[in-house]
Design a protein around this motif. Structure first.
Motif, PDB file in Angstrom:
ATOM      1  N   PRO A   1      55.387 105.055  -5.549  1.00  0.00           N
ATOM      2  CA  PRO A   1      55.701 104.258  -6.733  1.00  0.00           C
ATOM      3  C   PRO A   1      57.173 103.856  -6.725  1.00  0.00           C
ATOM      4  CG  PRO A   1      54.615 106.343  -7.324  1.00  0.00           C
ATOM      5  CD  PRO A   1      54.949 106.420  -5.866  1.00  0.00           C
ATOM      6  N   GLY A   2      57.442 102.616  -7.010  1.00  0.00           N
ATOM      7  CA  GLY A   2      58.826 102.156  -7.061  1.00  0.00           C
ATOM      8  C   GLY A   2      58.919 100.687  -6.718  1.00  0.00           C
ATOM      9  N   ARG A   3      60.147 100.147  -6.757  1.00  0.00           N
ATOM     10  CA  ARG A   3      60.353  98.726  -6.439  1.00  0.00           C
ATOM     11  C   ARG A   3      61.727  98.497  -5.850  1.00  0.00           C
ATOM     12  NH1 ARG A   3      58.871  94.731 -11.308  1.00  0.00           N
ATOM     13  NH2 ARG A   3      59.568  93.109  -9.883  1.00  0.00           N
ATOM     14  N   ILE A   4      61.788  97.545  -4.896  1.00  0.00           N
ATOM     15  CA  ILE A   4      63.093  97.034  -4.429  1.00  0.00           C
ATOM     16  C   ILE A   4      63.161  95.608  -4.922  1.00  0.00           C
ATOM     17  CG2 ILE A   4      64.555  96.479  -2.453  1.00  0.00           C
ATOM     18  CD1 ILE A   4      63.119  98.471  -0.797  1.00  0.00           C
ATOM     19  N   ASP A   5      63.851  95.446  -6.044  1.00  0.00           N
ATOM     20  CA  ASP A   5      63.878  94.110  -6.616  1.00  0.00           C
ATOM     21  C   ASP A   5      65.242  93.867  -7.242  1.00  0.00           C
ATOM     22  OD1 ASP A   5      62.911  91.711  -7.491  1.00  0.00           O
ATOM     23  OD2 ASP A   5      62.094  92.523  -9.356  1.00  0.00           O
ATOM     24  N   GLY A   6      66.228  94.635  -6.769  1.00  0.00           N
ATOM     25  CA  GLY A   6      67.578  94.481  -7.287  1.00  0.00           C
ATOM     26  C   GLY A   6      67.859  95.443  -8.428  1.00  0.00           C
ATOM     27  N   LEU A   7      69.130  95.781  -8.557  1.00  0.00           N
ATOM     28  CA  LEU A   7      69.559  96.742  -9.566  1.00  0.00           C
ATOM     29  C   LEU A   7      70.892  96.259 -10.134  1.00  0.00           C
ATOM     30  CD1 LEU A   7      69.682 100.559  -9.180  1.00  0.00           C
ATOM     31  CD2 LEU A   7      71.834  99.371  -9.474  1.00  0.00           C
ATOM     32  N   LEU A   8      71.051  96.434 -11.441  1.00  0.00           N
ATOM     33  CA  LEU A   8      72.300  96.016 -12.104  1.00  0.00           C
ATOM     34  C   LEU A   8      73.163  97.230 -12.388  1.00  0.00           C
ATOM     35  CD1 LEU A   8      70.611  93.604 -14.600  1.00  0.00           C
ATOM     36  CD2 LEU A   8      72.419  92.915 -12.997  1.00  0.00           C
ATOM     37  N   ARG A   9      74.415  97.141 -11.988  1.00  0.00           N
ATOM     38  CA  ARG A   9      75.361  98.197 -12.337  1.00  0.00           C
ATOM     39  C   ARG A   9      76.410  97.582 -13.251  1.00  0.00           C
ATOM     40  NH1 ARG A   9      76.013 103.332 -10.997  1.00  0.00           N
ATOM     41  NH2 ARG A   9      78.113 103.857 -11.642  1.00  0.00           N
ATOM     42  N   LEU A  10      76.331  97.944 -14.533  1.00  0.00           N
ATOM     43  CA  LEU A  10      77.220  97.328 -15.513  1.00  0.00           C
ATOM     44  C   LEU A  10      78.661  97.764 -15.267  1.00  0.00           C
ATOM     45  CD1 LEU A  10      74.978  97.933 -18.656  1.00  0.00           C
ATOM     46  CD2 LEU A  10      75.223  95.820 -17.320  1.00  0.00           C
ATOM     47  N   ASP A  11      79.606  96.846 -15.568  1.00  0.00           N
ATOM     48  CA  ASP A  11      81.015  97.156 -15.352  1.00  0.00           C
ATOM     49  C   ASP A  11      81.804  96.480 -16.469  1.00  0.00           C
ATOM     50  OD1 ASP A  11      82.712  97.948 -12.515  1.00  0.00           O
ATOM     51  OD2 ASP A  11      83.811  96.966 -14.138  1.00  0.00           O
ATOM     52  N   THR A  12      82.918  97.098 -16.843  1.00  0.00           N
ATOM     53  CA  THR A  12      83.701  96.520 -17.935  1.00  0.00           C
ATOM     54  C   THR A  12      84.787  95.594 -17.406  1.00  0.00           C
ATOM     55  OG1 THR A  12      84.971  98.545 -17.853  1.00  0.00           O
ATOM     56  CG2 THR A  12      83.328  98.370 -19.611  1.00  0.00           C
ATOM     57  N   GLY A  13      84.841  95.376 -16.085  1.00  0.00           N
ATOM     58  CA  GLY A  13      85.892  94.528 -15.495  1.00  0.00           C
ATOM     59  C   GLY A  13      85.681  93.055 -15.806  1.00  0.00           C
ATOM     60  N   GLU A  14      86.678  92.259 -15.409  1.00  0.00           N
ATOM     61  CA  GLU A  14      86.602  90.799 -15.546  1.00  0.00           C
ATOM     62  C   GLU A  14      85.805  90.239 -14.374  1.00  0.00           C
ATOM     63  OE1 GLU A  14      87.717  88.335 -17.546  1.00  0.00           O
ATOM     64  OE2 GLU A  14      88.003  90.001 -18.947  1.00  0.00           O
TER      65      GLU A  14
ATOM     66  N   SER B   1      77.784  93.534 -20.767  1.00  0.00           N
ATOM     67  CA  SER B   1      78.973  93.278 -19.927  1.00  0.00           C
ATOM     68  C   SER B   1      78.532  92.663 -18.603  1.00  0.00           C
ATOM     69  CB  SER B   1      79.706  94.608 -19.657  1.00  0.00           C
ATOM     70  OG  SER B   1      78.882  95.432 -18.857  1.00  0.00           O
ATOM     71  N   PRO B   2      79.509  92.193 -17.795  1.00  0.00           N
ATOM     72  CA  PRO B   2      79.141  91.741 -16.451  1.00  0.00           C
ATOM     73  C   PRO B   2      78.642  92.916 -15.614  1.00  0.00           C
ATOM     74  CG  PRO B   2      81.523  91.597 -16.774  1.00  0.00           C
ATOM     75  CD  PRO B   2      80.938  92.074 -18.065  1.00  0.00           C
ATOM     76  N   ALA B   3      78.132  92.599 -14.450  1.00  0.00           N
ATOM     77  CA  ALA B   3      77.555  93.685 -13.637  1.00  0.00           C
ATOM     78  C   ALA B   3      77.681  93.358 -12.155  1.00  0.00           C
ATOM     79  CB  ALA B   3      76.084  93.872 -14.001  1.00  0.00           C
ATOM     80  N   TRP B   4      77.590  94.408 -11.348  1.00  0.00           N
ATOM     81  CA  TRP B   4      77.382  94.272  -9.913  1.00  0.00           C
ATOM     82  C   TRP B   4      75.872  94.220  -9.730  1.00  0.00           C
ATOM     83  CZ3 TRP B   4      82.009  93.767  -7.710  1.00  0.00           C
ATOM     84  CH2 TRP B   4      83.108  94.421  -8.264  1.00  0.00           C
ATOM     85  N   PHE B   5      75.418  93.230  -8.998  1.00  0.00           N
ATOM     86  CA  PHE B   5      73.972  93.141  -8.755  1.00  0.00           C
ATOM     87  C   PHE B   5      73.714  93.442  -7.282  1.00  0.00           C
ATOM     88  CE2 PHE B   5      70.125  90.480  -7.782  1.00  0.00           C
ATOM     89  CZ  PHE B   5      69.227  91.319  -8.440  1.00  0.00           C
TER      90      PHE B   5
END
Ligand SMILES: Cc1cc2nc3c(=O)[nH]c(=O)nc-3n(C[C@H](O)[C@H](O)[C@H](O)COP(=O)(O)OP(=O)(O)OC[C@H]3O[C@@H](n4cnc5c(N)ncnc54)[C@H](O)[C@@H]3O)c2cc1C
Ligand SMILES: C[S@@+](CC[C@H](N)C(=O)[O-])C[C@H]1O[C@@H](n2cnc3c(N)ncnc32)[C@H](O)[C@@H]1O
Length: 657
Positions: A335-348, A384-388
């Motif tokens: 069970p699971g997925r590889i479909d991208g993950l968002l890592r939120l960040d407080t940077g510009e 916030s923005p994120a690293w995807f």
């Protein structure tokens, strides 16, 4: 190793017989045919296929992967040879790799199109890493190092049987034939190694000669009168660093592994690929019953401004994890997925993008997304923005561990066996229960028992700590529950599970031994969830389901793996300042301290340890190996002691007294 951004090749395909590298002003191969050239110069010049026949393993190292013609020709020759070696390892270095579409174009209509398609499908994100790729059910292994050969050759850990030197003409690309490179080849050469190239340039022949090769001329390919072939026959064989000694390929292939979490199951699976028979023991009746037993967890990479060992290891591990998991997630086995993950960040976002651009990280590894774009990807309003990370995702770690152990021919799992102690008896390791009964024995023992590994090893003085963590499971249909379309991480994380449940977490309490699920932790997890996704689910925290586990975390936030160093008393008087110099206990290995990233790290860490045990080329470069090596703490202490000694012996100037 300092990394440089990878600049893909600029290839001119206007002459279909010979693609042209615009930046080097040279063709990729002879107009008389890439595959024919590969067979004559590189295979023939190295005595292949004959030399690999009946062997367990054969290792080729190439300088200049280019379009992969030599690799494909070698792979095809291996397939066609009924007496082929068990495993073929092909290591290659490439500074300017082709983009995937250029690779595809280069092999359109090739007689080896079917193999080329597999290579194209496996083609990695172009990051400055060592990229392991596996074909033929693991029996053909490609290790592609992206970056400059001068940086990479000293980083490769392998014993090489045949070298293919194919780096454009020395007159057009002298760096690729530099003496430092040929010297590094000498250090990598296995006894009886050979080398071949189409070049007969003086500097190439002299360089090989200085590195311990005896060079001869042989008939060249197509229009070329001659080429060079060489045999490694050094006047003096440099001693390998103790940790880099390769296991004998013909030794017994049996191992005992203690622990059936991600670490132990991963190692057993990787060892099985090398033909090892493994007995895996766990104190619980079923695998993954402790920290690896959560219903879901995340995997993804990391970015840091300096791109140091931590970021490089995490990137390599994330890319390898994605590669390893994709077939099982695709088939629904796990069970699971590889479909991208968002890592939120407080940077510009602008500063985040500048960092990605400076490191030259490609969009198929990492993208910066604004809060609006992140919201679109998550299907929820993101704060916030994120690293995807497009190759990131989630899976069930328990299902992964069980899948890894399902190698019927090679792995026996025995649950309900609690190991109390380990001991060496002649050249075998025995593991004993509390009654002193020997439960299993083998020449190789791997301790993958989380924090228990340390007790079994006699508590080495390693800076590791145990950090308790709790996840919360919110039932499907909970009022106010918002389900993100993709996993979201930041301070905490949220994963929507297929049945409509939401898993969120995780708390972190260093040194807290409480195994009980706590209401206050659920509250903290719900608060984090609210900050990330805006959700305020209507639940009674006291009635929520949860699970507690204990992460073993090292102070440098990297795993601990490798052959165990000799006990301190036996290391007295030896050079210890680098892990690779430290003498090891034969047959005793460890893989632990997977911290809060066991899902991402376990595949690469396990492959690395298995290759170390089997004596195969390591899928991790020397500097990263030193960074994760179980002996690093011994080196660190030795360097600290040396600094203290040096400081003590320097008299302060009179004015400072
Ligand atoms: C709350 C929480 C959330 C997490 N979320 C994530 C995540 O999202 N992504 C991620 O990558 N990682 C995550 N992790 C971390 C991940 O779960 C761990 O890194 C990983 O499970 C560690 O695996 P392991 O095999 O080293 O340890 P374990 O799973 O603990 O395995 C050790 C095994 O050894 C056995 N054992 C111990 N002693 C003995 C003995 N004496 N004899 C026999 N058997 C023995 C145990 O029974 C156990 O099965 C999370 C951890 C926690 C606690
Ligand atoms: C002749 S081509 C190799 C052809 C390839 N072996 C094949 O089978 O298709 C030479 C390759 O060397 C690479 N190269 C040139 N200089 C390099 C360097 N310093 N480090 C690593 N690779 C380099 C080029 O980008 C090019 O792809």
């Amino acid at each position: 190793m300092k990394t440089q951004p990878i600049v893909p090749a600029r290839i001119d395909f206007s002459d279909p017989a010979a693609p042209f590298a615009s930046d080097f002003g040279d063709v990729y191969h002879s107009r008389s045919g890439a595959l024919a050239q590969a067979r004559h110069v590189f295979l023939g010049g190295n005595g292949l296929p004959g030399r690999w026949q009946e062997r367990q393993r054969f290792v080729v190292l190439e300088t200049g992967f280019g379009l992969g013609n030599n690799f494909l020709a070698t792979w095809a020759a291996w397939r066609d040879d009924p007496r082929r070696c068990e495993r073929l390892h092909f290591i290659s270095v490439e500074k300017h790799p082709p983009r995937r579409d250029d690779l595809q174009r280069a092999h359109a209509g090739s007689p080896l199109a079917a193999l080329a398609d597999q290579l194209t499908a496996a083609w990695p994100a172009l990051t400055p890493n060592l990229h392991p790729m596996s074909f033929e059910g693991g029996r053909v292994q490609l290790l592609l190092a992206l970056g400059d050969a001068a940086d990479w050759l000293p980083e490769i850990v392998a014993e090489v049987d045949a070298f293919y030197l194919d780096g454009f003409a020395p007159s057009k690309n002298p760096q690729m034939w530099d003496r430092r490179l040929t010297k590094a080849m000498g250090r990598l050469a296995a006894p009886g190694a050979s080398a071949a190239t189409w070049s007969v340039a003086r500097e190439v022949r002299d360089g090989l000669g200085e590195a311990g090769f005896v060079v001869e001329r042989a008939p060249g390919f197509a229009g070329k009168r001659e080429m060079s072939v060489a045999r490694y026959a050094p006047a003096f064989t440099p001693r390998r660093a103790p940790s880099r000694m390769q296991a004998k390929a013909d030794g017994p292939r049996e191992a005992v592994v203690i622990g059936a979490g991600l670490a132990g199951a991963g190692v057993a699976h990787a060892l099985a690929e090398h033909g090892y028979h493994c007995t895996v023991l766990d104190r619980h009746p079923a695998p993954a019953s402790e920290t690896s037993g959560n219903p879901a967890g995340l995997f993804h990479g990391v970015i840091t401004p300096e791109d140091g060992a931590h970021a490089r290891f995490n990137r390599a591990a994330a890319l390898f994890a994605q590669r390893s998991f994709a077939p099982w997630l695709g088939s629904g086995e796990i069970p699971g997925r590889i479909d991208g993950l968002l890592r939120l960040d407080t940077g510009e976002p602008a500063a985040m993008e500048a960092l990605v651009a400076r490191l030259g990280l490609p969009a198929d590894y990492l993208r910066v997304v604004s809060a609006e774009q992140a919201s679109e990807l998550a299907g929820l309003r993101m704060p916030s923005p994120a690293w995807f990370y497009p190759g990131g995702g989630w899976l069930s770690p328990a299902a992964l561990a069980r899948r890894w152990l399902r190698e019927a021919e090679h792995i026996v799992f025995r649950g309900g066996v609690a190991i109390q102690s380990v001991r060496q008896a002649a050249s075998r390791w025995q593991v004993l229960d509390a009654a002193g009964t020997v439960c299993a024995e083998a020449p190789v023992l791997v301790l993958a028992a989380g924090a228990e590994s340390l007790r079994l090893l006699g508590r080495p003085a390693w800076p590791l700590e145990t950090v308790r963590g709790q996840i919360s499971l919110l039932p499907a249909g909970t009022p106010g529950l918002l389900l993100p379309r993709r996993p979201v991480a930041g301070a905490g994380y949220a994963i929507a599970l297929p049945g409509g449940e939401l898993l969120c977490g995780a708390s972190a309490q260093a040194g807290d031994p409480d195994p009980a699920v706590r209401e206050e932790d659920h509250l903290a997890n719900l608060a984090q969830l609210g900050r990330m996704t805006g959700a305020a689910p209507l639940v009674e925290p006291g009635r929520l389901q949860g699970r507690v586990g204990f992460r073993l975390v090292s102070d440098d936030r990297l795993p601990v793996l490798g052959p165990m160093p000799l006990p301190d008393a036996r290391l007295q008087g030896q050079r210890l300042e680098q892990p690779r110099l430290i003498e090891r206990q034969p047959g005793l290995y460890v893989l632990t301290a997977l911290g809060s990233r066991g899902i991402t790290w376990a595949p690469l860490a396990a492959q690395t340890l298995a290759a170390w045990i089997a004596g195969a080329p390591l899928p991790l470069e020397a500097s990263l190996l030193d960074a994760v090596d179980a002996s690093r703490f011994v080196s660190r202490r030795a360097r600290q002691a040396e600094r203290q000694r040096a400081a003590g012996s320097v008299q302060p100037p009179p004015s400072a007294r």
